[in-house]
Design a protein around this motif. Structure first.
Motif, PDB file in Angstrom:
ATOM      1  N   PRO A  26     -51.771 109.030  51.921  1.00 57.05           N
ATOM      2  CA  PRO A  26     -50.837 109.628  50.966  1.00 57.05           C
ATOM      3  C   PRO A  26     -51.501 109.845  49.614  1.00 57.05           C
ATOM      4  O   PRO A  26     -52.305 109.017  49.155  1.00 57.05           O
ATOM      5  CB  PRO A  26     -49.717 108.582  50.864  1.00 57.05           C
ATOM      6  N   GLU A  54     -47.681 111.073  45.602  1.00 60.09           N
ATOM      7  CA  GLU A  54     -46.636 110.716  46.571  1.00 60.09           C
ATOM      8  C   GLU A  54     -46.313 109.228  46.465  1.00 60.09           C
ATOM      9  O   GLU A  54     -45.138 108.834  46.501  1.00 60.09           O
ATOM     10  CB  GLU A  54     -47.077 111.052  47.995  1.00 60.09           C
ATOM     11  N   LEU A  69     -41.861 105.173  52.246  1.00 63.13           N
ATOM     12  CA  LEU A  69     -42.685 106.174  52.927  1.00 63.13           C
ATOM     13  C   LEU A  69     -42.116 106.489  54.308  1.00 63.13           C
ATOM     14  O   LEU A  69     -42.037 107.653  54.713  1.00 63.13           O
ATOM     15  CB  LEU A  69     -44.116 105.663  53.057  1.00 63.13           C
ATOM     16  N   LEU A  70     -41.688 105.465  55.026  1.00 63.50           N
ATOM     17  CA  LEU A  70     -41.105 105.687  56.349  1.00 63.50           C
ATOM     18  C   LEU A  70     -39.834 106.531  56.240  1.00 63.50           C
ATOM     19  O   LEU A  70     -39.608 107.453  57.028  1.00 63.50           O
ATOM     20  CB  LEU A  70     -40.800 104.351  57.016  1.00 63.50           C
ATOM     21  N   HIS A  71     -39.001 106.217  55.254  1.00 65.34           N
ATOM     22  CA  HIS A  71     -37.783 107.002  55.057  1.00 65.34           C
ATOM     23  C   HIS A  71     -38.121 108.449  54.703  1.00 65.34           C
ATOM     24  O   HIS A  71     -37.525 109.395  55.241  1.00 65.34           O
ATOM     25  CB  HIS A  71     -36.931 106.383  53.957  1.00 65.34           C
ATOM     26  N   ALA A  72     -39.104 108.625  53.815  1.00 63.55           N
ATOM     27  CA  ALA A  72     -39.470 109.973  53.382  1.00 63.55           C
ATOM     28  C   ALA A  72     -40.009 110.817  54.532  1.00 63.55           C
ATOM     29  O   ALA A  72     -39.950 112.047  54.479  1.00 63.55           O
ATOM     30  CB  ALA A  72     -40.508 109.893  52.262  1.00 63.55           C
ATOM     31  N   HIS A  73     -40.509 110.163  55.564  1.00 64.52           N
ATOM     32  CA  HIS A  73     -41.068 110.894  56.701  1.00 64.52           C
ATOM     33  C   HIS A  73     -40.111 110.933  57.886  1.00 64.52           C
ATOM     34  O   HIS A  73     -40.540 111.128  59.026  1.00 64.52           O
ATOM     35  CB  HIS A  73     -42.423 110.301  57.083  1.00 64.52           C
ATOM     36  N   GLY A  74     -38.828 110.762  57.598  1.00 64.05           N
ATOM     37  CA  GLY A  74     -37.822 111.103  58.581  1.00 64.05           C
ATOM     38  C   GLY A  74     -37.240 109.984  59.413  1.00 64.05           C
ATOM     39  O   GLY A  74     -36.463 110.251  60.320  1.00 64.05           O
ATOM     40  N   SER A  78     -43.985 100.923  51.634  1.00 68.35           N
ATOM     41  CA  SER A  78     -44.034 101.216  53.069  1.00 68.35           C
ATOM     42  C   SER A  78     -42.666 101.630  53.584  1.00 68.35           C
ATOM     43  O   SER A  78     -42.543 102.548  54.402  1.00 68.35           O
ATOM     44  CB  SER A  78     -44.563 100.004  53.851  1.00 68.35           C
ATOM     45  N   THR A 135     -54.513 109.632  57.850  1.00 65.09           N
ATOM     46  CA  THR A 135     -53.503 110.008  56.858  1.00 65.09           C
ATOM     47  C   THR A 135     -53.615 109.114  55.632  1.00 65.09           C
ATOM     48  O   THR A 135     -53.560 107.883  55.730  1.00 65.09           O
ATOM     49  CB  THR A 135     -52.091 109.876  57.454  1.00 65.09           C
ATOM     50  N   LEU A 192     -42.677 107.224  45.444  1.00 69.94           N
ATOM     51  CA  LEU A 192     -41.999 106.243  46.289  1.00 69.94           C
ATOM     52  C   LEU A 192     -41.344 105.141  45.468  1.00 69.94           C
ATOM     53  O   LEU A 192     -40.402 104.495  45.941  1.00 69.94           O
ATOM     54  CB  LEU A 192     -43.005 105.606  47.275  1.00 69.94           C
TER      55      LEU A 192
END
Length: 260
Positions: free
Chosen positions: A250, A254, A36-41, A33, A248, A258
């Motif tokens: 993933p 993906e 994923l948050l980092h990967a989405h900006g 989690s 959504t 992670l």
């Protein structure tokens, strides 16, 4: 931490609280989690004590997750983003023990921590904040008061000012959504960032910005609970012969990335 922070993650995290818009700080509960948050900006994230405790099969708010919190901090602190850890009340009434815990968090790459008062004595929380500031310089201390979470809001102003004066870098008042009361706190705090918890029907980010809120919005356990709800919705749909909802999801590839 990320290369963009040039070896100064604590300063970078503090700077996020000095923008024209509130900091949006989502809360992770495990490696996937958070990654994923980092990967989405999202440049920074917190942890959710409820999500982390529930994922480990432990009670939240009962000082049962000290070691699990350190384990999670070690796993997430190595990721290339800025991490603040929810430490309940520091897992002790002893300011020295809370300070030692804060040092352990900092050693694992953590740049901030939430410390909640649980409506306990103000002077005890003040002593914890002072001890943490002395033991872990640079760690962003977000002092939480539960006056609205566990009570009717009485004493909020006195508590947040005492925590600010003890050296807290920010204060957190979960459960407070009234714009007028928020504006009063912002003015009284005089530059010390105020943190609020996202609430359905509460002020929008734009409204919070207009009120002067800068620490901004924490999601608490919402993302974890939404993930559990989405899992239930999907399995119920299949059981009933329906296609799962089109939210959504993933891809497997993906999620595998992670872990890298």
């Amino acid at each position: 931490m990320t290369d963009d922070h040039s070896g100064r993650p604590a300063e970078a995290f503090a700077a996020l609280h000095r923008q024209d818009r509130p900091l949006l700080l989502p809360n992770a509960w495990d490696h996937a989690s958070a990654a994923l948050l980092h990967a989405h900006g999202f440049p920074a994230a917190g942890t959710t004590s409820l999500g982390a405790a529930a994922a480990a099969g432990l009670p939240d708010g009962a000082r049962a997750t000290r070691e699990e919190t350190l384990r999670l901090a070690g796993a997430l602190g190595a990721l290339p983003f800025l991490l603040s850890v929810d430490a309940e009340d520091g897992f002790s009434d002893d300011p020295g023990e809370v300070a030692a815990f804060a040092r352990e968090l900092q050693a694992r790459g953590v740049v901030g921590t939430n410390l909640e008062d649980g409506l306990g004595p103000v002077d005890r929380h003040v002593a914890k904040i002072e001890a943490v500031r002395a033991a872990a310089p640079g760690l962003f201390v977000n002092a939480r008061t539960d006056t609205y979470w566990l009570g009717d809001g009485e004493g909020t102003l006195d508590r947040v000012l005492a925590y600010r004066d003890a050296g807290a870098d920010g204060v957190f008042v979960p459960g407070l959504t009234d714009p007028g009361a928020l504006a009063v706190l912002v003015r009284a705090l005089d530059g010390c960032p105020l943190n609020v918890l996202h609430a359905p029907g509460g002020p929008s980010l734009a409204r919070l910005a207009g009120l002067g809120v800068r620490r901004g919005v924490s999601f608490g356990s919402l993302l974890y609970r939404r993930a559990l709800g989405a899992a239930l919705d999907a399995v119920d749909a299949v059981r009933e012969g329906r296609a799962p909802g089109a939210g959504t999801v993933p891809a497997c590839q993906e999620v595998r990335r992670l872990a890298g």
